[in-house]
Scaffold this active site. Sequence first.
Site, PDB file in Angstrom:
ATOM      1  CG  LEU A   1      -1.980  -1.114   1.265  1.00  0.00           C
ATOM      2  CD1 LEU A   1      -2.787  -1.013   2.545  1.00  0.00           C
ATOM      3  CD2 LEU A   1      -2.900  -1.049   0.052  1.00  0.00           C
ATOM      4  N   GLY A   2       2.045   1.188   0.592  1.00  0.00           N
ATOM      5  CA  GLY A   2       2.899   2.368   0.669  1.00  0.00           C
ATOM      6  C   GLY A   2       4.264   1.988   1.194  1.00  0.00           C
TER       7      GLY A   2
ATOM      8  N   GLY B   1      11.032   5.645   4.243  1.00  0.00           N
ATOM      9  CA  GLY B   1      12.322   5.352   4.841  1.00  0.00           C
ATOM     10  C   GLY B   1      12.219   4.534   6.102  1.00  0.00           C
ATOM     11  CG  PHE B   2       8.584   4.868   8.276  1.00  0.00           C
ATOM     12  CD1 PHE B   2       7.572   3.933   8.304  1.00  0.00           C
ATOM     13  CD2 PHE B   2       8.374   6.074   7.623  1.00  0.00           C
ATOM     14  CE1 PHE B   2       6.367   4.188   7.701  1.00  0.00           C
ATOM     15  CE2 PHE B   2       7.164   6.333   7.027  1.00  0.00           C
ATOM     16  CZ  PHE B   2       6.155   5.386   7.059  1.00  0.00           C
ATOM     17  N   GLY B   3       9.844   2.020   6.639  1.00  0.00           N
ATOM     18  CA  GLY B   3       9.283   0.687   6.436  1.00  0.00           C
ATOM     19  C   GLY B   3       8.237   0.714   5.348  1.00  0.00           C
TER      20      GLY B   3
ATOM     21  CE  LYS C   1      -0.643   2.129   9.033  1.00  0.00           C
ATOM     22  NZ  LYS C   1      -0.990   3.424   9.648  1.00  0.00           N
TER      23      LYS C   1
ATOM     24  CG  ASP D   1      -0.003  13.164   7.847  1.00  0.00           C
ATOM     25  OD1 ASP D   1      -0.099  14.257   7.260  1.00  0.00           O
ATOM     26  OD2 ASP D   1       0.429  12.136   7.301  1.00  0.00           O
TER      27      ASP D   1
END
Length: 717
Positions: free
Chosen positions: A16-17, A20-22, A39, A137
Site C-alpha cells: 500500500l505504501g 524510509g521507516f518501512g 505496517k 497528519d
Amino acid sequence: MLGTVLGGRYRIITILGAGGFGQTYLAEDEQQPRRCVVKQFKPVSQDLHLLVVARRLFDTEVETLRRLGQHDQIPELYDSFQEGEEFYLVQEFIEGHALSEEFAGGRQFSEPEAIALLHDVLNVLSFVHQNQVIHRDIKPANLIRRKSDGKLVLIDFGAVKEIQTRLTGISGQTEVTVGIGTQGYTPSEQLMGRPRYCSDLYALGMTVVQAVTGCPPSQLPEDPETLDVLWQHQAELSPGLMLILDYLVRYDFSQRYQSVAEVQHALAQLADLPTDLPDTPTSLLPPAVAHRAQPLPPLSWRDRLRMGWRGLAIATATAAALSLGLKHLGWTEPLERLAYDQMTRLQPALPPDDRLLIVGISEADLQALGRATPSDADVAKVLRILQQAEPRVIGLGLWRDLPQEPGRAALLEELRSPKVITFMQLGSVTTPQIPPPPGVPPVQVGFSDLLVDADRVVRRGLIFGGEFHSFAVRLAQKYLASENVGLRTSSTNPGITELGDIPLPPLESTAGGYQRLDAGGYQLLLRYRSPDAPAPVVAFADVLNGRVAADQVRDRIVLIGTTAPSGKDLYYTPFSAGQQTEHQMPGVVIHAQITSQLLSLVQDGRRLMGYWPDWAEGLWIVGWVAVGSGLGWFLRHPARLGAGSVAAIGILIGSSIWLFGQQVWIPVATPAIALTLATVGTAAHRIYRESKLDTDLTQIVWDKTLITDLGRRGHSP
C-alpha cells in the site's frame, strides 16, 4: 515479498505504501476471514541499545493505538508483533475511498456538506484528544469514506514515524527532524517540532478550506504580513461559517480555536450568526447645514500646505521613525527574507555547469545496494573508477568517520589520493561535531555545515570557520589550482579574503534585509544557479557498474552525495515556496551550488550578491516615506490616491527587482511599509485637518447667514 506470511498468519497481498521507516501492506488473515493492514517498522540502526528502546517505544504506541481503535471511526488495532529486528502493527482495513478522491477535478463542497464534514471529523478528534494524542497528519488522503455507512474514518496516526523520530534523536545521528505531517496542511508550530491540539484543528480547517474552494493549500496565496492563507475570495459561504474556518486556519496558533469543544460550540451557534453584511450610511449631515449653509470657498494646495505643514512634518517624521524602528528591531526581516526568495525565483536559471558532475545516491541506488548507505567497498570502487577518468577533484559528501564494512581498508587507501576531498562537521550548540575519516590530511578536508535562517531556508554560505575551509571552498581551490588561482588575504584590506583577484567581502549582520544576523565566521550570500541541480547528475549505481563515460568525468569537479529523502539531508531554499513537488534540496546539491558560484566568480565574471551600507538603506526608506507623504497630501480623490499608491509600490518593487538582477539586495518590505504608513498617516491627518477646517468655515458661513437673517428681520416693516 508478495505472498509472504508475516506473524505466522498474515499473507501479503499487495504493497500500500513505502517510506524510509518501512512499508505498509494489505494482507489476508489466514486465521480469520478478514483483510487487514500490516505496517512494518525497520529501525535505522541495529544497535542493541536502540533496539531495546525501540521495543519500549513500540509497546507504548501499540497501547495508544489499541485505545484509539475502540472508536467506531478509527481503525481497530488487531495485533502487533516482532520478527527479527522489525516490528509490525496489524490494523483494520477500511473499505471505501479517500476524501481526496471527492476533491478530484476541483469539486467544491456546498456549505451543508462542509458543515457535515466538520461535524464528522470533530467527533473523532474529540475522542483522540481526550486520549491525549495529537494525530499530526490530518489531510484528505487520511480520511476514508467508509463504504458501509458513509462515515469518515481517520487513519494513519503516524506511530511508526514517531518512533523513528524519537530513535533518531536518541542515536544522535543527525539534528534533522523527521517531519510528521503534509505540506500545506501542517501548521508552523508543528513544523518546528512543537505540535498542539490546535495543530490538528488547523489541518482539519485546511481540509475543509480545500473542500469549499476546490484548491489544494499549495495553490492558495498567503497574506505577506500575517502569513495567513487567503482563501475567502474563492468560496461562497455565509459570513458565520467563513469566520469559523478563518479561526481554524490562523497562522498564529494563539489566534485559533484551542479545542474541539470550542469549534463545536461555534458550529452550534452558527444559526445565530449574521447571514449578510450590514448596510451602513456613508455620511450624516445636519439639515441646517444642508439647507442653510452656502458653498465653501475653495482653497489652493499652497493654502492647505501652509495651514497644515506642521502636521504633515509630524506625520512624515512619525512614519519614518516607525519604519526605521521596525527595521532596527528586526520585525521586518521575515518579510524581507520572503521578498528575497521571491526575487530569487524571478531570476532566470543558468544552464547546468559543465565544470561539475554530481553523483547522486538515490532511493533506487540504496534499494539496489540493499543498504541505508553504500558500503566502504562500493564507495572505494566508485572513487577508483572516477579517478581513472581523470577528474580535477572528487568531493566525497558522505560521512565516513565510522566504518561501513566491508571495504574499510580499501576506502581509506582511496581517500589518501590528493584528488579526493572529504567531509567533516564543525558542529554547533545544536549539532554534534563529526570528524573526517581517519588519516586524511587536513588540506583534503572541508566542513559540510550549512547555514539555515530562522525560517529554515538556506540563503547564506559559510566558507571559512576559523582555520577550517568549507567543502565547496576546498573543491574550488583544487579545481582552480591548475590555473594558479588561490586564496589570499587582500593587500589593501587585511579583513577581506580574495579568490584570485576577486575580493570576497564577508557578510555583515545588517546586510540587505537582514538586521540581527549572526554573521560569525566568514559568510557569503548564495547565488543559486538554478532551482534544480546546478550540474549534470548521474546515478551512483551507474558509476559503480561502469555505465558512465569517462568524458563526463574528465577535468571536472565530481561531488558524491545522497539525494534520497531517506538520507534526511534535505534543506529548504528560496525556491521551496514556488515548487509544487520536491520542496527541499539535497545537501550535496547545495554544496554544488556554492562551488559553482565560486568558480563563476573567477572564470565567468559573475558577481557576488552585494548590498548597500546602512546609511544608504536609511535614505532609501526615508525617500519612500517622503513619496508616501506627498501622495497622501496632494492626491485628494480616493481613486487617485489608490492608483498613485499602487503605482508607487509598483515602482518600488520593480526597482528592487531590477537591482536584485544587478546583484544588489536592498530592503523591499520596509520601504513598502514606510510608504504605506506615510500615505495613510498623511492622508488621515489631511482629512482630519480639512474636516475641522470645513466645519469651522461652515460654522462661520452659518453664523453669517443667521446674522444676516436676523438683521433683515430687525429692519422689516
